[in-house]
Design a protein around this motif. Structure first.
Motif, mmCIF file in Angstrom:
data_model
loop_
_atom_site.group_PDB
_atom_site.id
_atom_site.type_symbol
_atom_site.label_atom_id
_atom_site.label_comp_id
_atom_site.label_asym_id
_atom_site.label_seq_id
_atom_site.Cartn_x
_atom_site.Cartn_y
_atom_site.Cartn_z
ATOM 1 N N ASN A 184 -4.870 5.102 -3.834
ATOM 2 C CA ASN A 184 -6.043 4.918 -2.971
ATOM 3 C C ASN A 184 -6.983 6.117 -3.089
ATOM 4 N N THR A 185 -6.409 7.315 -2.982
ATOM 5 C CA THR A 185 -7.210 8.537 -3.056
ATOM 6 C C THR A 185 -7.879 8.674 -4.413
ATOM 7 N N SER A 186 -7.136 8.359 -5.487
ATOM 8 C CA SER A 186 -7.681 8.486 -6.838
ATOM 9 C C SER A 186 -8.849 7.538 -7.066
ATOM 10 N N LEU A 187 -8.718 6.293 -6.623
ATOM 11 C CA LEU A 187 -9.800 5.327 -6.795
ATOM 12 C C LEU A 187 -11.041 5.755 -6.013
ATOM 13 N N LYS A 188 -10.826 6.252 -4.803
ATOM 14 C CA LYS A 188 -11.944 6.738 -3.987
ATOM 15 C C LYS A 188 -12.602 7.949 -4.657
ATOM 16 N N ASN A 189 -11.781 8.871 -5.182
ATOM 17 C CA ASN A 189 -12.318 10.045 -5.869
ATOM 18 C C ASN A 189 -13.090 9.659 -7.123
ATOM 19 N N LEU A 190 -12.607 8.627 -7.799
ATOM 20 C CA LEU A 190 -13.300 8.142 -8.995
ATOM 21 C C LEU A 190 -14.736 7.758 -8.654
ATOM 22 N N LEU A 191 -14.919 7.000 -7.591
ATOM 23 C CA LEU A 191 -16.249 6.546 -7.199
ATOM 24 C C LEU A 191 -17.115 7.704 -6.688
ATOM 25 N N GLU A 192 -16.521 8.577 -5.877
ATOM 26 C CA GLU A 192 -17.281 9.701 -5.337
ATOM 27 C C GLU A 192 -17.706 10.662 -6.443
ATOM 28 N N LEU A 217 -3.708 -1.568 -1.140
ATOM 29 C CA LEU A 217 -4.807 -0.650 -1.389
ATOM 30 C C LEU A 217 -5.680 -0.639 -0.140
ATOM 31 N N THR A 218 -6.094 0.540 0.271
ATOM 32 C CA THR A 218 -6.838 0.660 1.515
ATOM 33 C C THR A 218 -8.212 1.257 1.257
ATOM 34 N N PRO A 219 -9.250 0.427 1.200
ATOM 35 C CA PRO A 219 -10.607 0.963 0.986
ATOM 36 C C PRO A 219 -11.023 1.859 2.151
ATOM 37 N N GLU A 220 -11.607 3.018 1.817
ATOM 38 C CA GLU A 220 -12.143 3.918 2.833
ATOM 39 C C GLU A 220 -13.590 4.248 2.478
ATOM 40 N N PRO A 221 -14.450 4.454 3.473
ATOM 41 C CA PRO A 221 -15.859 4.755 3.185
ATOM 42 C C PRO A 221 -15.996 5.984 2.296
ATOM 43 N N PHE A 245 10.555 10.559 -0.059
ATOM 44 C CA PHE A 245 11.696 9.703 0.259
ATOM 45 C C PHE A 245 11.401 8.271 -0.151
ATOM 46 N N ASP A 246 10.168 7.822 0.069
ATOM 47 C CA ASP A 246 9.721 6.513 -0.380
ATOM 48 C C ASP A 246 8.571 6.744 -1.357
ATOM 49 N N ALA A 247 8.916 6.917 -2.639
ATOM 50 C CA ALA A 247 7.906 7.259 -3.642
ATOM 51 C C ALA A 247 6.878 6.150 -3.809
ATOM 52 N N THR A 248 7.291 4.892 -3.624
ATOM 53 C CA THR A 248 6.357 3.792 -3.815
ATOM 54 C C THR A 248 5.179 3.892 -2.853
ATOM 55 N N LYS A 249 5.458 4.121 -1.583
ATOM 56 C CA LYS A 249 4.378 4.219 -0.599
ATOM 57 C C LYS A 249 3.476 5.413 -0.895
ATOM 58 N N LYS A 250 4.073 6.525 -1.309
ATOM 59 C CA LYS A 250 3.250 7.695 -1.607
ATOM 60 C C LYS A 250 2.403 7.450 -2.853
#
Length: 349
Positions: free
Chosen positions: A159-167, A25-29, A148-153
């Motif tokens: 990551n995007t969903s968690l960030k969107n949740l907070l925003e 998981l990659t936290p972004e501002p 091609f690599d569904a796990t990474k996507k």
């Protein structure tokens, strides 16, 4: 020739193990609208196993691929609290106390191809005032990914969903949220169950109706399409057909006992209820055994001989129609006798 084949297997296995370590998981501002309202944040995660994100396909060199839990701990995988802290560390705090209730974080990769996956996230956000909780929003997102690599996507989408949740929760907050009815903490923790009872009749009832469920939708609606008495004849008729032409059936309930079908041979697995949820038991990859197998990946033939299965209890996700790998039971392999339904909390030993 055998020596060269072994080197190839070792090389591929090493790449596979190395790739697994990159899952994170990659936290972004956060990008807030005008004002950052949150002050003190309380996070409650009501999943049974909070270390599991979901299930993904694992296997050495593409052999013995099976479903495995994706652990929310270990190298480069922070907890949700750490993720939140990473997103907000550059922001000046506001004044509003917030409660975030995580009910679902689930990733599921198609075991047949590994090219399709699903990200499922549900969390409720409340503002707190005078000991009561006021709903700001319920973030509910199910996204199907193709890669091609569904796990990474899936991880990137999570990551995007968690960030969107907070925003979204921050930007959605308005002072008039307190004009709604405030809830107690107990009511907040039961909100998901009430939502499921409204959406899915099978959860509003204490038992499933006897009969044959041709589809998962029939099961959710608790309306079997055909009587249970016709089951034997229906299966016999279908077994006389080629496999590709056999009717797909979800399951059946007879005398209060429910089963779901596994494949077009009509093998069954029993399902049962406890604490308002629907469960089944089956094999699943044991993360500890998987780690042992990965440790032996330098000698692939030996690693491939290892049995990484254990016996698990799964809980139904009605929104996706899939089963969460929630809890490993006491046995490390399927018991010889029928496994007893685990007692509800506070019951049994």
């Amino acid at each position: 020739m055998k020596y060269h084949l072994m080197l190839v297997l070792v090389f591929i296995s090493t790449i596979s193990v190395t790739a697994q370590k990159k899952i994170s998981l990659t936290p972004e501002p956060l990008a807030v609208a005008e004002t950052y309202h949150f002050n003190n944040i309380t996070i409650a995660d009501s999943r049974i196993d909070t270390t599991i994100l979901g299930r993904v396909v694992k296997g050495i060199s593409g052999v013995n691929e099976t479903l495995s839990p994706l652990k929310l701990k270990g190298a480069n995988i922070p907890s949700f609290e750490e993720f939140y802290a990473g997103c907000t560390q550059q922001l000046t705090k506001g004044t509003q106390d917030i409660f975030i209730h995580i009910t679902d974080i689930f990733l599921d990769e198609d075991p047949q191809t590994g090219a399709f996956g699903t990200v499922d996230l549900r969390a409720e956000v409340y503002a707190i005032k005078d000991g009561l909780y006021y709903n700001i929003n319920t973030f509910d997102r199910t996204e199907v990914v193709t890669a091609f690599d569904a796990t990474k996507k899936m991880i990137r989408d999570l990551n995007t969903s968690l960030k969107n949740l907070l925003e979204y929760a921050n930007n959605f907050f308005k002072p008039d949220v307190f004009t709604k009815k405030g809830l107690t903490l107990e009511e907040v923790m039961q909100a998901k169950n009430g939502e499921k009872k409204q959406k899915y009749p099978v959860y509003a009832s204490t038992a499933s109706q006897d009969g044959i469920y041709g589809t998962f939708q029939e099961f959710l609606e608790n309306k079997p399409g055909r009587p249970a008495a016709s089951l034997e004849g229906l299966i016999a008729k279908n077994l006389d057909k080629p496999k590709r032409k056999r009717e797909a059936l979800f399951g059946y309930c007879k005398d209060g006992n429910c089963f779901i079908f596994q494949g077009n041979k009509y093998d069954t697995s029993g399902i049962y209820r406890r604490d308002g949820e629907i469960y089944m038991q089956n094999y699943g990859i044991d993360p500890e055994k998987q780690a042992d197998q990965n440790a032996l990946s330098w000698l692939s033939p030996l690693a491939l001989l290892m049995n990484t299965d254990s016996w698990y209890e799964y809980m139904l996700n009605p929104r996706m129609g899939t089963w969460y790998q929630m809890k490993k039971l006491g046995t490390r392999k399927r018991p010889e006798t029928e496994t007893a339904v685990p007692a509800a909390e506070g019951e049994g030993g």
